[in-house]
Enzyme design. Structure first.
Site, mmCIF file in Angstrom:
data_model
loop_
_atom_site.group_PDB
_atom_site.id
_atom_site.type_symbol
_atom_site.label_atom_id
_atom_site.label_comp_id
_atom_site.label_asym_id
_atom_site.label_seq_id
_atom_site.Cartn_x
_atom_site.Cartn_y
_atom_site.Cartn_z
ATOM 1 N N PHE A 182 0.834 -1.196 0.000
ATOM 2 C CA PHE A 182 0.000 0.000 0.000
ATOM 3 C C PHE A 182 0.869 1.248 0.000
ATOM 4 C CE2 PHE A 182 0.784 -0.804 4.472
ATOM 5 C CZ PHE A 182 0.945 0.447 5.037
ATOM 6 N N CYS A 183 0.255 2.352 -0.443
ATOM 7 C CA CYS A 183 0.913 3.657 -0.499
ATOM 8 C C CYS A 183 -0.179 4.715 -0.439
ATOM 9 C CB CYS A 183 1.773 3.780 -1.755
ATOM 10 S SG CYS A 183 0.857 3.508 -3.293
ATOM 11 N N THR A 184 0.131 5.943 -0.769
ATOM 12 C CA THR A 184 -0.840 7.023 -0.620
ATOM 13 C C THR A 184 -2.027 6.869 -1.566
ATOM 14 O OG1 THR A 184 0.961 8.501 -0.009
ATOM 15 C CG2 THR A 184 -1.139 9.524 -0.583
#
Length: 244
Positions: A182-184
């Site tokens: 996951f990331c922004t």
């Protein structure tokens, strides 16, 4: 009162006319009074923009009339003030730099998990096949300090180009588990998931739409803190409001 619409989006799609596209997009954005940044690379587009709602949504609607951008998915949030100082459109080698030319998301995305399914898995402590789920934060260390998923793996990278080496060093941490990168907003975790699958990890998924989509669809469940964003708002709460 929040009156400025903020939008972020990316799409891996081949672009062979970046110079002409740059001029056209900059002219359209400025005509609508928008500010922010658009990155164009041979692999696709990455953008963050802000302005009045009609201007922002009109720009996105016009962009989607180009068949290459028809599938562009956006994430919206609001702010009281314009968080950007000017309008920039830049040509880049990659829309998110990884320095791994073998990674081509436009040729085929890594499998993903949607926010609601992920919350259910985290509630249950396992995925639908009974495997342990581990959350892998693909962001830079300073971003992670603002907030991340509970018990997420953080390899404390300082730039995304370090991710492949970190993945090789910590490969054993992922064995036998369902890994959710996951990331922004989704762009880094998409490249990360493809890299991990290519490296021999069969059960890797990306969080579709990243943290911001997760906040929008299920709130802050299993997430500690806020989500850092690259504008003057600094970070967003699970309610997608600016951090105070």
């Amino acid at each position: 009162m929040d009156r400025v619409l903020n939008v972020s989006a990316y799409l891996f799609t081949p672009l062979d006319d970046r110079a002409a596209l740059r001029a056209a997009l900059k002219a359209d954005a400025e005509a609508r009074g928008l500010k922010g940044t658009i990155l164009l690379a041979e692999e696709g587009i990455n953008l963050v923009l802000a302005g009045d709602a009609d201007g922002v949504r009109g720009f996105i609607a016009r962009l989607r009339t180009d068949p290459r951008f028809a599938a562009l998915a956006t994430k919206e949030s609001w702010s009281a003030e314009q968080p950007f100082g000017r309008m920039l459109v830049k040509l880049k080698r990659e829309i998110i730099r990884m320095d791994h030319p073998s990674i081509h998301p436009a040729a085929g995305r890594a499998p993903s998990v949607d926010a609601r399914t992920l919350r259910r898995w985290l509630d249950d402590g396992h995925d639908d096949d009974g495997r342990e789920v581990v959350m892998l934060d693909t962001r830079n260390a300073f971003e992670v300090e603002y907030g991340t998923f509970e018990n997420a793996i953080d390899w404390k990278i300082t730039r995304f180009t370090q991710f492949p080496d970190a993945a090789a060093t910590h490969a054993a941490d992922l064995e036998g588990k369902t890994v959710v990168s996951f990331c922004t907003g989704g762009i880094r975790c998409e490249k990360a998931a493809i890299h991990l699958r290519d490296a021999g990890h069969p059960n890797v998924l990306q969080l579709d739409g990243g943290i911001l989509t997760y906040f929008d669809e299920v709130g802050g469940a299993h997430f500690d803190g806020d989500c850092f964003v690259f504008d003057e708002r600094e970070a967003l709460t699970p309610a997608l409001t600016a951090r105070v």
